[in-house]
Motif scaffolding. Sequence first.
Motif, PDB file in Angstrom:
ATOM      1  N   UNK A  39       0.941  -1.572   0.038  1.00 62.64           N
ATOM      2  CA  UNK A  39      -0.151   0.413   0.003  1.00 62.64           C
ATOM      3  C   UNK A  39       1.043   1.052   0.305  1.00 62.64           C
ATOM      4  N   UNK A  40       0.337   2.625  -0.403  1.00 64.53           N
ATOM      5  CA  UNK A  40       0.699   3.627  -1.168  1.00 64.53           C
ATOM      6  C   UNK A  40      -0.088   4.619  -0.247  1.00 64.53           C
ATOM      7  N   UNK A  41       0.249   5.206  -0.019  1.00 65.47           N
ATOM      8  CA  UNK A  41      -0.909   6.452   0.370  1.00 65.47           C
ATOM      9  C   UNK A  41      -0.267   7.714  -0.592  1.00 65.47           C
ATOM     10  N   UNK A  42      -1.009   8.423  -1.221  1.00 63.80           N
ATOM     11  CA  UNK A  42      -0.985   9.485  -2.102  1.00 63.80           C
ATOM     12  C   UNK A  42      -1.825  10.857  -1.484  1.00 63.80           C
ATOM     13  N   UNK A  43      -1.561  12.331  -1.528  1.00 59.41           N
ATOM     14  CA  UNK A  43      -3.183  12.652  -1.674  1.00 59.41           C
ATOM     15  C   UNK A  43      -3.124  12.843  -3.161  1.00 59.41           C
ATOM     16  N   UNK A  44      -4.530  13.168  -3.325  1.00 60.10           N
ATOM     17  CA  UNK A  44      -4.767  13.029  -5.438  1.00 60.10           C
ATOM     18  C   UNK A  44      -3.955  13.769  -5.860  1.00 60.10           C
ATOM     19  N   UNK A  45      -4.328  15.698  -4.910  1.00 63.38           N
ATOM     20  CA  UNK A  45      -3.241  16.488  -5.910  1.00 63.38           C
ATOM     21  C   UNK A  45      -1.861  16.570  -6.288  1.00 63.38           C
ATOM     22  N   UNK A  46      -1.242  14.945  -5.531  1.00 65.07           N
ATOM     23  CA  UNK A  46       0.335  15.064  -6.211  1.00 65.07           C
ATOM     24  C   UNK A  46      -0.048  14.020  -7.080  1.00 65.07           C
ATOM     25  N   UNK A  47      -0.991  13.652  -8.078  1.00 69.19           N
ATOM     26  CA  UNK A  47      -1.371  12.668  -9.225  1.00 69.19           C
ATOM     27  C   UNK A  47      -1.320  14.239 -10.011  1.00 69.19           C
ATOM     28  N   UNK A  48      -0.259  13.246 -11.127  1.00 71.16           N
ATOM     29  CA  UNK A  48      -0.444  14.776 -11.802  1.00 71.16           C
ATOM     30  C   UNK A  48      -0.807  13.950 -13.994  1.00 71.16           C
ATOM     31  N   UNK A  49      -0.460  14.715 -14.474  1.00 69.36           N
ATOM     32  CA  UNK A  49      -0.955  14.276 -15.832  1.00 69.36           C
ATOM     33  C   UNK A  49       0.352  14.096 -16.592  1.00 69.36           C
ATOM     34  N   UNK A  50       0.700  13.469 -17.417  1.00 64.99           N
ATOM     35  CA  UNK A  50       1.603  13.354 -17.954  1.00 64.99           C
ATOM     36  C   UNK A  50       1.536  12.361 -19.006  1.00 64.99           C
ATOM     37  N   UNK A  51       1.433  13.471 -20.642  1.00 65.26           N
ATOM     38  CA  UNK A  51       1.543  12.599 -21.399  1.00 65.26           C
ATOM     39  C   UNK A  51       2.278  11.447 -22.682  1.00 65.26           C
ATOM     40  N   UNK A  52       3.579  12.303 -21.662  1.00 65.73           N
ATOM     41  CA  UNK A  52       4.659  11.473 -21.973  1.00 65.73           C
ATOM     42  C   UNK A  52       4.897   9.875 -21.220  1.00 65.73           C
ATOM     43  N   UNK A  53       4.333   9.928 -20.347  1.00 61.75           N
ATOM     44  CA  UNK A  53       4.078   8.949 -19.307  1.00 61.75           C
ATOM     45  C   UNK A  53       4.154   7.810 -20.286  1.00 61.75           C
ATOM     46  N   UNK A  54       3.974   6.327 -19.486  1.00 60.34           N
ATOM     47  CA  UNK A  54       3.296   5.142 -20.066  1.00 60.34           C
ATOM     48  C   UNK A  54       1.993   5.032 -20.422  1.00 60.34           C
ATOM     49  N   UNK A  55       1.102   5.312 -19.482  1.00 62.33           N
ATOM     50  CA  UNK A  55       0.062   5.948 -19.398  1.00 62.33           C
ATOM     51  C   UNK A  55      -0.614   6.622 -18.790  1.00 62.33           C
ATOM     52  N   UNK A  56       0.546   7.998 -19.179  1.00 61.66           N
ATOM     53  CA  UNK A  56      -0.879   9.264 -19.235  1.00 61.66           C
ATOM     54  C   UNK A  56      -0.888  10.074 -18.025  1.00 61.66           C
ATOM     55  N   UNK A  57      -0.290   9.310 -16.552  1.00 60.75           N
ATOM     56  CA  UNK A  57      -1.182   9.846 -15.484  1.00 60.75           C
ATOM     57  C   UNK A  57       0.522   9.206 -14.558  1.00 60.75           C
ATOM     58  N   UNK A  58       1.056  10.584 -13.651  1.00 66.74           N
ATOM     59  CA  UNK A  58       2.363  10.367 -13.401  1.00 66.74           C
ATOM     60  C   UNK A  58       1.874   9.950 -11.376  1.00 66.74           C
ATOM     61  N   UNK A  59       1.915   9.071 -10.969  1.00 64.95           N
ATOM     62  CA  UNK A  59       1.654   9.111  -9.345  1.00 64.95           C
ATOM     63  C   UNK A  59       2.672   8.804  -8.793  1.00 64.95           C
ATOM     64  N   UNK A  60       3.314   9.646  -7.341  1.00 66.81           N
ATOM     65  CA  UNK A  60       4.087   8.622  -6.511  1.00 66.81           C
ATOM     66  C   UNK A  60       4.628   7.607  -6.259  1.00 66.81           C
TER      67      UNK A  60
END
Length: 317
Positions: A39-60
């Motif tokens: 389990x990893x705990x992340x605030x939704x505000x910390x997850x970003x869009x990144x169209x260059x990432x494999x899935x389009x989102x960047x999750x810490x």
Amino acid sequence: MQIPAPQPAKSPRILLVTAGIDRHARELIRAFGDRGAEIRVVELAAIGFDTGAPHGVAIPGFAGTLPDAVCLRTMDGGSFEQVTRRLGVLHALSRVGVIVSNDARAVENCVDKSATSFLLARAGIPSPRSYAVETRAEAARLLAHEGRPMVLKPLFGAQGKGLKLIASEADLPAETETAGGVYYLQHFAGVAVGGRFADIRILVSAGRVAAAMRRESSGWITNIKQGAEALPMPPDPELEALAIAATEAVGGDFCGVDLLRDEAGRAQVIEVNSMPAWTGLKRASGRDIAAIRAADLLARIAATSPRAATAGALAAS
């Protein structure tokens, strides 16, 4: 037919999305950990869009990979643009195949009380008649037409905050004093018995009733955060069926449904909460809500995993 060799089991990866590490988040961390999940705990505000990432989102904490599931506990508050972007992240995660519970659609349907009322009515689920308008004049006209007390609620609100009982036009606030310039009005259906008001909170998880409680208060607002008492609730098949139907109507899989019986004894669904707290519910029911939440989400992952699909194909062959 050659049966594939069994592969070593991988621990499910859970992304717990929460605005803060409160008691509920700590209980969820423990519950998932006890069941072997990472389990990893992340605030939704910390997850970003990144169209260059494999899935389009960047999750810490997930470099180029995705979690098996997102467990949404709470969302961060923010501007309209920030909240829209964060809901967009949840939508995106669902679109790339991640299980999101509750997903963005269910959250949107519950956070906006007028949308909840609309969906309940469309599904034929009994609920107090509700209106959502943007002028005081129209709110006053509706109040006069109904000829009965109405509850004014913030369109986006929780924990019983900002509720106001409206008995006459004089009770209506000015447009500048409403929450967001919207008058969301709902028929007042509360009934006092022996000087006490009461309603029911039923928690629905994975299509079944997981826990229930009766909330009692000396005032008409029966939220636990506003001082109401949490009491055990005996089984009530009618209310339980309505709670399950209401959860389905909003597209949720883990929801707290508030219900009561009006003066005529008719069951009514008042609200549906897609990010319910459970301190009072746990105390009144004796159920480990976090354990139920974790077990149900992990079972959903197992049911949708490639291994489960392979097992299903073998069973059908």
